[in-house]
Design a protein around this motif. Sequence first.
Motif, short mmCIF file in Angstrom:
data_model
loop_
_atom_site.label_atom_id
_atom_site.label_comp_id
_atom_site.label_asym_id
_atom_site.label_seq_id
_atom_site.Cartn_x
_atom_site.Cartn_y
_atom_site.Cartn_z
N ASN A 85 0.83 -1.20 0.00
CA ASN A 85 0.00 0.00 0.00
C ASN A 85 0.87 1.25 0.00
O ASN A 85 2.10 1.16 0.15
CB ASN A 85 -1.00 0.00 1.16
N GLU A 115 -2.45 -1.17 -4.05
CA GLU A 115 -3.48 -0.82 -3.08
C GLU A 115 -4.83 -0.64 -3.78
O GLU A 115 -5.87 -1.07 -3.28
CB GLU A 115 -3.10 0.46 -2.32
N HIS A 151 -7.35 -3.37 -2.50
CA HIS A 151 -8.31 -2.92 -1.49
C HIS A 151 -9.31 -1.91 -2.04
O HIS A 151 -10.25 -1.54 -1.36
CB HIS A 151 -7.59 -2.28 -0.31
N THR A 183 -8.69 1.22 -2.39
CA THR A 183 -8.48 2.50 -1.71
C THR A 183 -7.14 3.09 -2.15
O THR A 183 -6.35 2.45 -2.81
CB THR A 183 -8.42 2.32 -0.19
N ALA A 217 -4.66 4.95 2.27
CA ALA A 217 -5.22 4.51 3.54
C ALA A 217 -4.11 4.46 4.59
O ALA A 217 -2.98 4.10 4.29
CB ALA A 217 -5.86 3.13 3.38
N GLY A 218 -4.45 4.83 5.82
CA GLY A 218 -3.50 4.70 6.93
C GLY A 218 -2.40 5.74 6.93
O GLY A 218 -1.37 5.54 7.55
N GLN A 221 -7.79 9.35 3.00
CA GLN A 221 -8.07 8.11 2.29
C GLN A 221 -9.12 8.31 1.21
O GLN A 221 -10.17 8.90 1.43
CB GLN A 221 -8.56 7.06 3.29
N THR A 240 -11.61 6.30 -1.41
CA THR A 240 -12.16 4.96 -1.60
C THR A 240 -12.85 4.89 -2.95
O THR A 240 -13.62 5.77 -3.31
CB THR A 240 -13.17 4.62 -0.49
#
Lengths: 218, 192
Positions: free
Chosen positions: A30, A146, A150, A152, A155-156, A169, A171
């Motif tokens: 990611n 990523e 996922h 996204t 993220a994080g 983030q 989406t």
Amino acid sequence: MSTFSRAAITHNPAWVQLLGLCPLLAVSNNVVNALGLSLASAFVLFGSNCTISMIRAWIPSFARLPCFVLIIATFTTCTVLLLQAFAFDLYLRIALFVQIIVTNCMIVGRIEAFASKQPLAKTILDAAGTACGFAIALLALGAIRELIGHGTLFAGMELLFGPTAASWQLTFNVSEQGLLIATLPPGAFIIAGLALGFGNALLKKFRSRQPSNNREPS
Amino acid sequence: MTDLALILIGSLLVNNFVLAQFLGLCPFMGVTRDYDAALAMGFATAFVLTLSASLSHLAYHGLLVPLGLTYLNIIVFIVIIASAVQLTELFLRSVSPLLHTALGIYLPLITTNCAVLGVALTSLGQSLSFLETVVFSIGAAVGFTLVLVLFAALRERLEGASVPQSFRGAPITLVSAGIMSLAFMGFAGFAD
């Protein structure tokens, strides 16, 4: 400026020379992991290249490799301690690959080929270019994996930039689950291979449109 | 005993260092063009890897922990690996000059093989005992050699395949490594 772009793009350490492949495939699941490792590698690369360029006159040539490795190991230890102090949660995710920066052949390669022979000013440009090139490759692969895995992006990010970054983030609800294989080890190899292959094809198309006298000196 | 067997299978197949943990990819991509070279590199690395992981374990628990210098582990481990490579070279030169000429050019490369440092650091992270570290590193070493030799055989067949122009070389090698890694994922669930 040509030193910089040469190191970053035409001689990109990851895509063109296939150096530092282990961290490239391992932490690109990611964007935040990729960014963390790019920053850590950039710090070690920059620090060790500049140090060696400054003291290159005093390093005897028969003992140069042990000297290089010890200097790189020192900067890696500093990076580990800095990450533990300021971004511990991110460090836990990529711990092994931050420690393994010592054996990254990209860094030893740049020192042996460039920093141990050139003055400081040029070395700074070359190290910055190599670090940027590596970061571009790592972030591109991280973003693709990523997005596919996922659905996204970014993220994080709060692990690196503090709580305000949690809202960064994006989406994309392409599918509920995402294609999980992209974040697993086989996905890393396959996506990297496909990216490299399609990159080659695009590059060839681009080159064939340009007049032949514009070719890069290699 | 079952614990040791599980550690061995775990590091050999389930968490294979090359295909599941992305360590040691430089020799994996670099020397697997040729079957004999892959075999020689695999054996040389396996020996140094087991030796240096065991020595690192002893140095960490016997020297760094009592002195309170655990943050120096990377520097100490890299020195141990470089010395293990040198010792192996001296030993091979005196015992078997034939083997030395066969493995000679691969030995210096092992110092910058991240699998060697990776195994030492991983076994430290899992807080294994000395015996467990030895078994773990033997599993990792055999797993590394196995994957290197299998992949070299696979690449020999790949030479004859008709691959699109822009996928020749590194891209198709990466994709086939991915498919091999997919096969190794089938081992997941056998141990831990």
